[in-house]
Design a protein around this motif. Sequence first.
Motif, PDB file in Angstrom:
ATOM      1  N   UNK A   5       1.030  -0.799  -0.346  1.00 54.89           N
ATOM      2  CA  UNK A   5      -0.168   0.042   0.215  1.00 54.89           C
ATOM      3  C   UNK A   5       0.550   1.627   0.158  1.00 54.89           C
ATOM      4  N   UNK A   9       1.589   6.310  -3.421  1.00 54.85           N
ATOM      5  CA  UNK A   9       1.870   7.350  -2.929  1.00 54.85           C
ATOM      6  C   UNK A   9       2.945   7.888  -3.253  1.00 54.85           C
ATOM      7  N   UNK A  37      -3.070   7.095 -12.418  1.00 53.78           N
ATOM      8  CA  UNK A  37      -4.258   7.452 -10.948  1.00 53.78           C
ATOM      9  C   UNK A  37      -5.320   6.234 -11.665  1.00 53.78           C
ATOM     10  N   UNK A  41      -5.442   2.210 -10.015  1.00 54.40           N
ATOM     11  CA  UNK A  41      -6.902   1.523  -9.381  1.00 54.40           C
ATOM     12  C   UNK A  41      -7.068   0.993  -9.808  1.00 54.40           C
TER      13      UNK A  41
ATOM     14  N   UNK B  12      -2.834  10.980  -1.368  1.00 52.25           N
ATOM     15  CA  UNK B  12      -2.969   9.167  -1.329  1.00 52.25           C
ATOM     16  C   UNK B  12      -2.167   8.867  -0.274  1.00 52.25           C
ATOM     17  N   UNK B  13      -0.878   9.877   0.490  1.00 58.61           N
ATOM     18  CA  UNK B  13      -0.933   9.154   1.102  1.00 58.61           C
ATOM     19  C   UNK B  13      -1.696   9.590   2.872  1.00 58.61           C
ATOM     20  N   UNK B  16      -3.723   7.060   3.386  1.00 58.32           N
ATOM     21  CA  UNK B  16      -3.964   6.181   3.782  1.00 58.32           C
ATOM     22  C   UNK B  16      -3.296   5.846   5.206  1.00 58.32           C
ATOM     23  N   UNK B  20      -5.407   4.214   8.269  1.00 55.33           N
ATOM     24  CA  UNK B  20      -4.248   3.235   9.231  1.00 55.33           C
ATOM     25  C   UNK B  20      -5.436   3.764  10.602  1.00 55.33           C
ATOM     26  N   UNK B  26      -6.601  -4.589   6.161  1.00 53.42           N
ATOM     27  CA  UNK B  26      -6.011  -4.304   5.092  1.00 53.42           C
ATOM     28  C   UNK B  26      -6.977  -4.431   4.036  1.00 53.42           C
ATOM     29  N   UNK B  29      -7.790  -0.822   3.359  1.00 56.37           N
ATOM     30  CA  UNK B  29      -7.249   0.069   3.892  1.00 56.37           C
ATOM     31  C   UNK B  29      -6.599  -0.039   1.541  1.00 56.37           C
ATOM     32  N   UNK B  30      -7.091  -0.707   1.353  1.00 55.86           N
ATOM     33  CA  UNK B  30      -7.101  -1.383  -0.318  1.00 55.86           C
ATOM     34  C   UNK B  30      -8.626  -0.015  -0.406  1.00 55.86           C
ATOM     35  N   UNK B  33      -7.778   3.846  -0.783  1.00 51.60           N
ATOM     36  CA  UNK B  33      -6.541   3.938  -1.404  1.00 51.60           C
ATOM     37  C   UNK B  33      -7.202   3.899  -2.992  1.00 51.60           C
ATOM     38  N   UNK B  34      -8.395   2.763  -3.691  1.00 52.11           N
ATOM     39  CA  UNK B  34      -9.054   2.908  -4.817  1.00 52.11           C
ATOM     40  C   UNK B  34      -9.332   3.972  -4.608  1.00 52.11           C
ATOM     41  N   UNK B  37      -7.627   7.333  -5.377  1.00 53.99           N
ATOM     42  CA  UNK B  37      -7.431   7.254  -6.511  1.00 53.99           C
ATOM     43  C   UNK B  37      -8.195   7.839  -7.820  1.00 53.99           C
ATOM     44  N   UNK B  38      -9.564   6.731  -7.825  1.00 57.08           N
ATOM     45  CA  UNK B  38     -10.793   7.656  -8.426  1.00 57.08           C
ATOM     46  C   UNK B  38     -10.377   8.530  -8.920  1.00 57.08           C
ATOM     47  N   UNK B  40      -9.545  10.884  -7.071  1.00 54.61           N
ATOM     48  CA  UNK B  40      -8.633  12.346  -7.484  1.00 54.61           C
ATOM     49  C   UNK B  40      -8.466  12.424  -9.062  1.00 54.61           C
TER      50      UNK B  40
END
Lengths: 288, 288
Positions: A5, A9, A37, A41, B12-13, B16, B20, B26, B29-30, B33-34, B37-38, B40
């Motif tokens: 993960x 970044x 990006x 994904x 992105x950081x 995450x 956390x 886990x 978190x994914x 993240x996804x 990303x979408x 952004x």
Amino acid sequence: MRAYLDCYPCFVRQALTAARMAGADESQRWSVLRRTLEMLQSFDLTATPPEIGTVIHRIVREDVGDGDPYVEVKAASTSEALHMYPRLREMASEADDPLDVAIRLSIAGNIIDFGLGDRHDFDLWNTVDRVLAQPFAVDDRPAFFDALEKADEVLYLADNAGETVFDRVLIELLEVPVVYVVKGGPVLNDAVYEDAVAAGLDQVAEIIDNGAATPGTIVQFCSDDFQERFAKAEMIIAKGQGNYETLSEAGPRVFNLLQVKCPVIARDIGKPVGSIVLKQATESIQSR
Amino acid sequence: MRAYLDCYPCFVRQALTAARMAGADESQRWSVLRRTLEMLQSFDLTATPPEIGTVIHRIVREDVGDGDPYVEVKAASTSEALHMYPRLREMASEADDPLDVAIRLSIAGNIIDFGLGDRHDFDLWNTVDRVLAQPFAVDDRPAFFDALEKADEVLYLADNAGETVFDRVLIELLEVPVVYVVKGGPVLNDAVYEDAVAAGLDQVAEIIDNGAATPGTIVQFCSDDFQERFAKAEMIIAKGQGNYETLSEAGPRVFNLLQVKCPVIARDIGKPVGSIVLKQATESIQSR
């Protein structure tokens, strides 16, 4: 090693840095960012960081243009390292244990790395002093020496330009013939054929390229010729983080030599950033 | 200040880190993240960083759960700052220019910031020493003092818990009544009502919340009551990077007090990371 993960970044940062290095204008940078990006994904969660990096660099080539954006940076690194070369060679030859010192010098050279950020100021002599004095965080030297004695030939997977000169000092001390493998096309500051020749590797090894413009060594992306040599190799020295990420589970023929420069690799290896590592690869995946 | 390209790795950081801190497993978190990303990829390019941060924190709340993940971190920061409070107050009152010292202390407190990464070790006394000695990189103190003399009331936009105690030292020295504005809901380690009361701000100011759980002050996301007070305010003190990002162009009633802690804000202000800034806002956009 699959991407964690915390790599994400860094992928975004790498895309922006690579676009800038390639001379992208503002709208090209936005395009590279958005495509990165989108790609991140949907990417396979089992991919290694260099597999994802390969797609990032492809996006940059498509959106900004072909070429070798790091050509000047690489020439400067090689030139700086060549200035150090006579003294490095002396340090190894005058040592009580020349091979041990040469291994350490080769690892010291791994500090040269433009994939990590915008840092362009590697303090090479300080790094040499540190790495010569530092204990190995992972120390598979006994297995390494054992493999060296048995092998008729060593496949040596290069990493960055400039680091090549440090590799040369090690290769000169090896009694076994060495095939020095560079990248098949420009990616970051990784050495290509011309970079290896500029560093004088042609004087100490056969130089071949792996047919791929990817970070690390993604075997299935490489040329048939390289894949065949890789399959047959008795011993493989794999330099740097990219080769660790792609080959840490490629079996005991592979020895990863690197400095730990990022927190994710530090976690994967279980040793802190700044560690020096000589690690025999495990067997769980034959090669990725 | 709109988000720059270089903000994106940091978004992105942040996603995450926030996941956390909220206790995400886990798979959560994914998911965070996804979705980040979408989001952004499609976000308005004219958005400020806190507008994008607001959506990130909404994603974290949706995927991981409500609550105040920073509640302990905030309590620890407040407690540490309260231990410093008697000495800070003395430093200001014993100074040749108490108000100048108190302004600097309020800026010193801005070093407390859990939005920047995983650093939890702010060296507060060292920061105090540095900020007391350091010249202002942007110095609109004359306009600030002028506004202070004319205002019948000051709207003071708080930033992080703990920093609140440093604000208290400044507010105690102001002769004009102060309305201390905290966040309407938890976001990062930004102070909410309880955090301000724990820091003793209720003893020196009227505390109100802005009705929004967003970094910085996105006026149009705030409560009607806050928007009304913001519109009427004669003078507004806006603490920290988030308030700079959202209010740097909100007109000359606004004074941004901050330490420059990230390279993007450094570029926007034109002063290096580590700078201390007291800057009157420009007028180009009334408020974002």
